[in-house]
Design a protein around this motif. Sequence first.
Motif, mmCIF file in Angstrom:
data_model
loop_
_atom_site.group_PDB
_atom_site.id
_atom_site.type_symbol
_atom_site.label_atom_id
_atom_site.label_comp_id
_atom_site.label_asym_id
_atom_site.label_seq_id
_atom_site.Cartn_x
_atom_site.Cartn_y
_atom_site.Cartn_z
ATOM 1 N N ARG A 107 36.614 40.027 49.753
ATOM 2 C CA ARG A 107 37.114 39.958 48.375
ATOM 3 C C ARG A 107 38.637 39.908 48.351
ATOM 4 O O ARG A 107 39.238 39.200 47.538
ATOM 5 C CB ARG A 107 36.617 41.158 47.582
ATOM 6 C CG ARG A 107 35.115 41.202 47.351
ATOM 7 C CD ARG A 107 34.710 42.503 46.698
ATOM 8 N NE ARG A 107 35.402 42.709 45.428
ATOM 9 C CZ ARG A 107 35.399 43.870 44.767
ATOM 10 N NH1 ARG A 107 34.760 44.919 45.281
ATOM 11 N NH2 ARG A 107 36.063 43.977 43.625
ATOM 12 N N PHE A 108 39.250 40.655 49.269
ATOM 13 C CA PHE A 108 40.710 40.667 49.354
ATOM 14 C C PHE A 108 41.248 39.275 49.677
ATOM 15 O O PHE A 108 42.203 38.792 49.053
ATOM 16 C CB PHE A 108 41.127 41.674 50.431
ATOM 17 C CG PHE A 108 42.604 41.771 50.663
ATOM 18 C CD1 PHE A 108 43.388 42.603 49.893
ATOM 19 C CD2 PHE A 108 43.219 41.030 51.673
ATOM 20 C CE1 PHE A 108 44.756 42.700 50.106
ATOM 21 C CE2 PHE A 108 44.567 41.119 51.898
ATOM 22 C CZ PHE A 108 45.336 41.952 51.112
ATOM 23 N N THR A 109 40.626 38.607 50.637
ATOM 24 C CA THR A 109 41.074 37.266 51.024
ATOM 25 C C THR A 109 40.935 36.291 49.868
ATOM 26 O O THR A 109 41.830 35.464 49.622
ATOM 27 C CB THR A 109 40.257 36.781 52.235
ATOM 28 O OG1 THR A 109 40.401 37.710 53.314
ATOM 29 C CG2 THR A 109 40.731 35.414 52.694
ATOM 30 N N THR A 110 39.842 36.381 49.131
ATOM 31 C CA THR A 110 39.632 35.497 47.987
ATOM 32 C C THR A 110 40.667 35.733 46.897
ATOM 33 O O THR A 110 41.243 34.790 46.337
ATOM 34 C CB THR A 110 38.222 35.701 47.411
ATOM 35 O OG1 THR A 110 37.252 35.450 48.430
ATOM 36 C CG2 THR A 110 37.969 34.772 46.242
ATOM 37 N N ALA A 111 40.940 37.010 46.587
ATOM 38 C CA ALA A 111 41.898 37.339 45.537
ATOM 39 C C ALA A 111 43.303 36.884 45.905
ATOM 40 O O ALA A 111 44.037 36.337 45.075
ATOM 41 C CB ALA A 111 41.878 38.843 45.260
ATOM 42 N N VAL A 112 43.700 37.086 47.173
ATOM 43 C CA VAL A 112 45.042 36.688 47.606
ATOM 44 C C VAL A 112 45.197 35.166 47.564
ATOM 45 O O VAL A 112 46.259 34.645 47.197
ATOM 46 C CB VAL A 112 45.338 37.240 49.013
ATOM 47 C CG1 VAL A 112 46.620 36.646 49.572
ATOM 48 C CG2 VAL A 112 45.442 38.753 48.965
ATOM 49 N N SER A 113 44.140 34.444 47.926
ATOM 50 C CA SER A 113 44.215 32.976 47.866
ATOM 51 C C SER A 113 44.400 32.496 46.429
ATOM 52 O O SER A 113 45.056 31.485 46.185
ATOM 53 C CB SER A 113 42.957 32.360 48.484
ATOM 54 O OG SER A 113 41.799 32.700 47.733
ATOM 55 N N GLN A 114 43.866 33.225 45.466
ATOM 56 C CA GLN A 114 44.052 32.863 44.064
ATOM 57 C C GLN A 114 45.515 33.038 43.635
ATOM 58 O O GLN A 114 46.002 32.285 42.786
ATOM 59 C CB GLN A 114 43.149 33.712 43.168
ATOM 60 C CG GLN A 114 41.672 33.363 43.257
ATOM 61 C CD GLN A 114 40.839 34.245 42.352
ATOM 62 O OE1 GLN A 114 40.746 35.462 42.547
ATOM 63 N NE2 GLN A 114 40.221 33.638 41.357
ATOM 64 N N LEU A 115 46.190 34.000 44.217
ATOM 65 C CA LEU A 115 47.596 34.218 43.860
ATOM 66 C C LEU A 115 48.475 33.034 44.260
ATOM 67 O O LEU A 115 49.559 32.849 43.702
ATOM 68 C CB LEU A 115 48.128 35.493 44.525
ATOM 69 C CG LEU A 115 47.548 36.825 44.036
ATOM 70 C CD1 LEU A 115 48.174 37.981 44.799
ATOM 71 C CD2 LEU A 115 47.777 36.987 42.547
ATOM 72 N N GLY A 116 48.025 32.240 45.219
ATOM 73 C CA GLY A 116 48.813 31.087 45.653
ATOM 74 C C GLY A 116 48.434 29.798 44.954
ATOM 75 O O GLY A 116 48.974 28.739 45.292
ATOM 76 N N ALA A 117 47.532 29.865 43.974
ATOM 77 C CA ALA A 117 47.119 28.657 43.265
ATOM 78 C C ALA A 117 48.225 28.150 42.347
ATOM 79 O O ALA A 117 49.089 28.907 41.900
ATOM 80 C CB ALA A 117 45.852 28.929 42.460
ATOM 81 N N GLU A 118 48.211 26.850 42.061
ATOM 82 C CA GLU A 118 49.210 26.278 41.163
ATOM 83 C C GLU A 118 48.942 26.654 39.711
ATOM 84 O O GLU A 118 49.869 26.799 38.917
ATOM 85 C CB GLU A 118 49.243 24.753 41.313
ATOM 86 C CG GLU A 118 49.765 24.275 42.663
ATOM 87 C CD GLU A 118 49.938 22.768 42.691
ATOM 88 O OE1 GLU A 118 49.766 22.137 41.621
ATOM 89 O OE2 GLU A 118 50.248 22.240 43.760
ATOM 90 N N SER A 119 47.685 26.780 39.347
ATOM 91 C CA SER A 119 47.321 27.108 37.977
ATOM 92 C C SER A 119 47.653 28.565 37.675
ATOM 93 O O SER A 119 47.256 29.475 38.406
ATOM 94 C CB SER A 119 45.837 26.857 37.749
ATOM 95 O OG SER A 119 45.428 27.358 36.493
ATOM 96 N N ALA A 120 48.372 28.785 36.579
ATOM 97 C CA ALA A 120 48.711 30.153 36.180
ATOM 98 C C ALA A 120 47.457 30.936 35.822
ATOM 99 O O ALA A 120 47.384 32.146 36.067
ATOM 100 C CB ALA A 120 49.677 30.131 34.998
ATOM 101 N N ALA A 121 46.449 30.262 35.258
ATOM 102 C CA ALA A 121 45.209 30.950 34.892
ATOM 103 C C ALA A 121 44.495 31.470 36.130
ATOM 104 O O ALA A 121 43.960 32.592 36.130
ATOM 105 C CB ALA A 121 44.301 29.993 34.108
ATOM 106 N N VAL A 122 44.473 30.684 37.211
ATOM 107 C CA VAL A 122 43.832 31.120 38.449
ATOM 108 C C VAL A 122 44.603 32.291 39.049
ATOM 109 O O VAL A 122 44.013 33.268 39.522
ATOM 110 C CB VAL A 122 43.739 29.957 39.450
ATOM 111 C CG1 VAL A 122 43.182 30.432 40.779
ATOM 112 C CG2 VAL A 122 42.870 28.838 38.881
#
Length: 368
Positions: A107-122
């Motif tokens: 879950r940690f890996t998934t959440a951190v990968s979302q922080l690097g997304a271009e979309s502000a919503a993600v």
Amino acid sequence: MRPHLPRRRAERRGLSLWPVGTVLALTFATAIAVAAAAFFAGWWIIGAQGLESERRISSQTLFDLVKLSLGAVAGAGALVALVVSYRRQRVDEDGAQREATRLHTERFTTAVSQLGAESAAVRLGGVHALAGLADDAPTRELRQTCIDVLCAYLRLPYLAEADLSKDDTDARHAYLGLREVRHAVIRLICDHLRLPAGADPHSWQGHDLDFSAVAFDGGDFYNAVFAGGRVRFDRAVFARGTVAFYGAEFSDASVSFSGAEFSGGKVDFTGAKFSGGAVSFSRAVFSGGTVDFGYAAFSGGTVVFEGAEFSGSTVTFGDAEFTGGTVDLSGAAGVAPSDLVPSGGSPLPTGLSLPSAWYPVGPRWSKG
């Protein structure tokens, strides 16, 4: 980003248990020693030394000895079963802990990968996922890791709105999205700092928070409780907006604003309580905006402004209460101690340390 290295090493080592043969041997030896001690103690207490000895063993005595032997064998078997059951329980608990840590890591890996997304919503979803993951963390160390990542996100490069081109609509939209995510991080951290430690398992009080070199353009820390742990605002820049610390409590924590720049906007410590621990504004630069300590209560610990520069900000301590703490302004440049006097004109406390160039005149202070 993954959990701390020492934790991973501990996981690779696995559960530390002695060999079962060694454990059984020690268990039997301990049981025999305890039984012997109990036997001799009972022998001495009831005065059995006076009993007459038998030259020939009767059938009843022989039967009693057989029963005693069978009881000893049964007790030894129960002892073995107890040791094996205990080891199995330990192994099961360790397996459950490993499984919880593995799920947490995924879950940690998934959440951190979302922080690097271009979309502000993600990214915003990743922030909330990481905060929820911190609440569900199986250990304090893993919770601290989640908090460290949220603080690290705030330390990423951040341009001011004034630096954007007025004609670049896409850049402005991206900026507003990033700003929303950053403020959500601050809001979530503060929400957890308001939860009472001990009474609420989701409280983050006592954990370390690193806001070093963060560019703040607003944010609410009102009524947050910084109790225990280490909180760093070193070299943070307060240039725009309002950062509210009103009603915040700084108790038994090490809080540092060392080298921070207050160059615009407003930083509001109105009604804040400083009781225990140390709060340092050493070498901070107050060059613009407003820093308000009105009605703040200094009742313990130390607040240090050593080497701070007051060159343009409006820094006020109106109606602040000093009842036992120490406020150190030695070495500060450009400070006006008259601002420290409550509106009623009462004298400053003994615990206040001022630059040597200032001396008391009645209830106020003047420069020498």
